[in-house]
Write an enzyme that holds these catalytic residues in place. Structure first.
Site, PDB file in Angstrom:
ATOM      1  NE  ARG A  72      12.333  22.791  78.224  1.00 19.74           N
ATOM      2  CZ  ARG A  72      11.862  24.012  78.066  1.00 19.74           C
ATOM      3  NH1 ARG A  72      12.617  24.950  77.543  1.00 19.74           N
ATOM      4  NH2 ARG A  72      10.643  24.318  78.427  1.00 19.74           N
ATOM      5  CG  ASP A  90      10.176  31.658  67.739  1.00 19.57           C
ATOM      6  OD1 ASP A  90       9.328  32.149  68.504  1.00 19.57           O
ATOM      7  OD2 ASP A  90      11.088  30.899  68.139  1.00 19.57           O
TER       8      ASP A  90
HETATM    9  C1  LIG Z   1       7.002  31.964  75.467  1.00 21.51           C
HETATM   10  S1  LIG Z   1       7.105  32.135  73.732  1.00 21.51           S
HETATM   11  C2  LIG Z   1       6.118  33.591  73.466  1.00 21.51           C
HETATM   12  C3  LIG Z   1       5.239  33.480  72.257  1.00 21.51           C
HETATM   13  C4  LIG Z   1       4.293  34.676  72.026  1.00 21.51           C
HETATM   14  N1  LIG Z   1       5.028  35.879  71.774  1.00 21.51           N
HETATM   15  C5  LIG Z   1       3.357  34.861  73.188  1.00 21.51           C
HETATM   16  O1  LIG Z   1       3.494  35.809  73.951  1.00 21.51           O
HETATM   17  O2  LIG Z   1       2.454  34.033  73.358  1.00 21.51           O
HETATM   18  C6  LIG Z   1       8.770  32.758  73.527  1.00 21.51           C
HETATM   19  C7  LIG Z   1       9.323  32.548  72.125  1.00 21.51           C
HETATM   20  O3  LIG Z   1      10.515  33.314  71.999  1.00 21.51           O
HETATM   21  C8  LIG Z   1      11.405  32.608  71.161  1.00 21.51           C
HETATM   22  N2  LIG Z   1      12.775  33.112  71.357  1.00 21.51           N
HETATM   23  C9  LIG Z   1      13.599  32.936  72.416  1.00 21.51           C
HETATM   24  N3  LIG Z   1      14.773  33.557  72.218  1.00 21.51           N
HETATM   25  C10 LIG Z   1      14.694  34.145  71.007  1.00 21.51           C
HETATM   26  C11 LIG Z   1      15.596  34.950  70.233  1.00 21.51           C
HETATM   27  N4  LIG Z   1      16.813  35.259  70.681  1.00 21.51           N
HETATM   28  N5  LIG Z   1      15.186  35.367  69.023  1.00 21.51           N
HETATM   29  C12 LIG Z   1      13.948  35.053  68.549  1.00 21.51           C
HETATM   30  N6  LIG Z   1      13.051  34.320  69.239  1.00 21.51           N
HETATM   31  C13 LIG Z   1      13.422  33.866  70.449  1.00 21.51           C
HETATM   32  C14 LIG Z   1      11.202  31.165  71.588  1.00 21.51           C
HETATM   33  O4  LIG Z   1      11.630  30.248  70.598  1.00 21.51           O
HETATM   34  C15 LIG Z   1       9.693  31.116  71.835  1.00 21.51           C
HETATM   35  O5  LIG Z   1       8.983  30.643  70.713  1.00 21.51           O
END
Ligand SMILES: C[S@@+](CC[C@H](N)C(=O)[O-])C[C@H]1O[C@@H](n2cnc3c(N)ncnc32)[C@H](O)[C@@H]1O
Length: 282
Positions: free
Chosen positions: A40, A153
């Site tokens: 990445r 997010d």
């Molecule tokens: C795997 S996705 C999950 C999306 C959705 N909630 C689902 O279950 O399908 C995880 C998301 O968490 C976000 N994320 C990771 N760390 C974070 C943080 N500290 N604060 C806010 N969002 C975060 C990432 O950018 C990503 O878009």
């Protein structure tokens, strides 16, 4: 002589990235993630013509509020999502969550406000699924209800997609046919068949950039919080702090939904267990 590829990450550089990311957003990168992180970061190194990961990290750390710091977090975050992912949550919301909320409200003041939060919304499929479910479950009452969904997010790239609300045909296949007919409109995008979320759904949602481990510029109360498939990246103390903060901004009777692989077993919390990965504030 062995020549090191400039994109290759050394264990020391990997530790430095891990510490930086953990400090900023709580994501724990264990050693198993080293090649993923290398792949990445390679794109960022090429984009900025950095000779080594160390040179790249020096640049990022020289300006923690800068755009490359945002790019680093965007590159590291895993954004996999889909419409109606883990669909039993949406069924529970429609069959029990909304009727329960309406019963609690009967006769109470402020009954017309419904607030939900998709706390790691990625490209938007989760908050849009939430909005479609809530609108259907509210039925004829939806018109008189002040429904707002906060969708947040940490990744700015995914928020742009979410705000546009346009998805490929393949992505909308998991939207139930009745909801697809009601809440999505066909739209051609770059010669490809796509679907756009209708204004009724789009307008119910506010997309915002938010770091879950940072300060929150709101206090709720929410009736429903979806925080799914993100806590898995956090260590236990970070999960406990987060779950405690969710509790504090849910109304009594409000529900927290976590990802299917994120049960709160082993996490200290005040919630009442409802069923796997669904928790209620008593
Ligand atoms: C795997 S996705 C999950 C999306 C959705 N909630 C689902 O279950 O399908 C995880 C998301 O968490 C976000 N994320 C990771 N760390 C974070 C943080 N500290 N604060 C806010 N969002 C975060 C990432 O950018 C990503 O878009």
């Amino acid at each position: 002589m062995l020549v090191r590829d400039e994109c290759e990450i050394t264990p020391a550089e990997f530790r430095r990235v891990s510490e930086l990311v953990h400090r900023h957003c709580g994501i724990s990168l264990n050693d198993g993630k080293m090649s993923l992180v290398q792949a990445r970061l390679a794109k960022r190194l090429r984009a900025g013509r950095f000779g080594t990961v160390t040179a790249y990290l020096d640049h990022v750390q020289a300006d923690p509020g800068g755009s490359e710091f945002t790019e680093l977090i965007d590159a590291i975050s895993t954004n996999l999502t889909s419409f109606f992912r883990e669909d039993d949550h949406f069924r529970y919301l429609a069959d029990h969550g909304v009727p329960g909320m309406l019963a609690r409200r009967r006769g109470a003041a402020g009954g017309a406000r419904v607030r939900a939060w998709s706390a790691a919304c990625s490209t938007g499929e989760e908050p849009y699924s939430l909005a479609m479910t809530l609108l259907d479950a509210l039925g004829p009452k939806a018109g008189s209800v002040d429904l707002k969904i906060l969708a947040t997010d940490i990744c700015t790239r995914v928020l742009r997609t979410a705000e546009a609300g346009v998805y490929d045909e393949a992505r909308v296949r998991s939207v139930p046919p009745d909801k697809r007919a009601r809440y999505l409109r066909p739209e051609r995008q770059g010669g490809r068949a796509a679907f756009k979320v209708v204004p009724e759904v789009r307008d119910a949602i506010r997309f915002r950039h938010l770091n879950l481990t940072g300060a929150w510029p709101f206090a709720g109360p929410f009736q429903f919080i979806f925080c799914r498939n993100v806590m898995i990246y956090f260590d236990k103390p970070t999960q406990e702090r987060l779950v405690g903060r969710f509790y504090d901004c849910l109304e009594p009777g409000g529900l927290l939904f976590t990802g299917h692989s994120e049960s709160l077993t082993g996490v200290a919390h005040r919630f009442r267990y409802v069923q796997p990965t669904i928790y209620a504030r008593p």
